[in-house]
Design a protein around this motif. Sequence first.
Motif: not given
Length: 331
Positions: A116-121, A126-128, A143-146, A149-151
């Motif tokens: 990925p060009g940017r890591a999720f961390a 993310i609002d939406l 990915s959706l689960r992570a 859990a965070r946002d």
Amino acid sequence: MAETNTPPPSDHFDGTSFYNPPSAAPDRAQTQPRGILPILRWRLSGERKVWPPQPPNPTPAGDPQASVAPGTVAVTFIGHSTFLLRLPGLTILTDPIFSDRCSPVSWAGPKRARPPGRAFAALPKIDLLLVSHNHYDHMDLPSLRAIQARDAPAVITPLGNAVHLRKAGLGRIHELDWWQSERLGDSRITATPARHFASRTPWDRNRCLWAGFMIEIGGKKILFGGDSGAGRHWAEISARLGPTDLALLPIGAYEPRAIMAAVHINPAEAVAAHRDLMSRQSIGMHFGTFQLTDEAIDAPPRVLAEVLRAEALDAGCFVTLGFGETRVFTL
């Protein structure tokens, strides 16, 4: 949680399954993907270009967490159809996939050609989430689960997809039919037609809908086109919703045309969609990440540039971003 129950029959739903209406096709001919035998013949044909191993992405330009000025959008290309879109007061992630494979299992299936060009961390809150359909390269449950859990973001998706998204723990799910809208703060998100199909198993074909999304905020319009073949729906979107200020359009996964034309546009068809949408600016996506079809890894952006030259269009009207690049666009 706002969800839509089984909709009434329409020009794209027969009461059980969704389908591409004949009027969506450019020639009113083939509107549905071909069956399993042509696909098996294709996969055994040996005509797929070899994608070379890709080194890690270079340090990308731009800051995905920098502030955004009114009247602009900061766009970060994560890869495939995953974009981070930052607008004043609203941060959106499209079809997020950060997994190593787009597959129901972690040990088989199409593997990333590059990370990925940017890591999720590294991304802001993310609002939406916009999830265009249920294919594994667009709806990646790990990915959706992570992200949940965070946002715990809101999710907008086409009809029927909530059943899958709940498996990732997502709860604020809004299902939309084509042309239906949902408001989130100062923005309005409208599900737009696409020419594609849906399935996650051999037994659930087209039980869920597919779509793109028009984001309207401050009188400006951004289209996330999702996955789609060519068709009259692009012109219908502009006729109903008005010209697009910025369109994110697929340009890859298009060869061989005998198989892929029903569901994926090639670069020339993407430029035609750009024109039909009356888009002031477009960005290419859905390339260079997972090898799903026969074309070379560098073909989509190269052919896009050739088409723009052949049609005497300014190269700046339809661009691609580097993997992980963040660029600010004026709306």
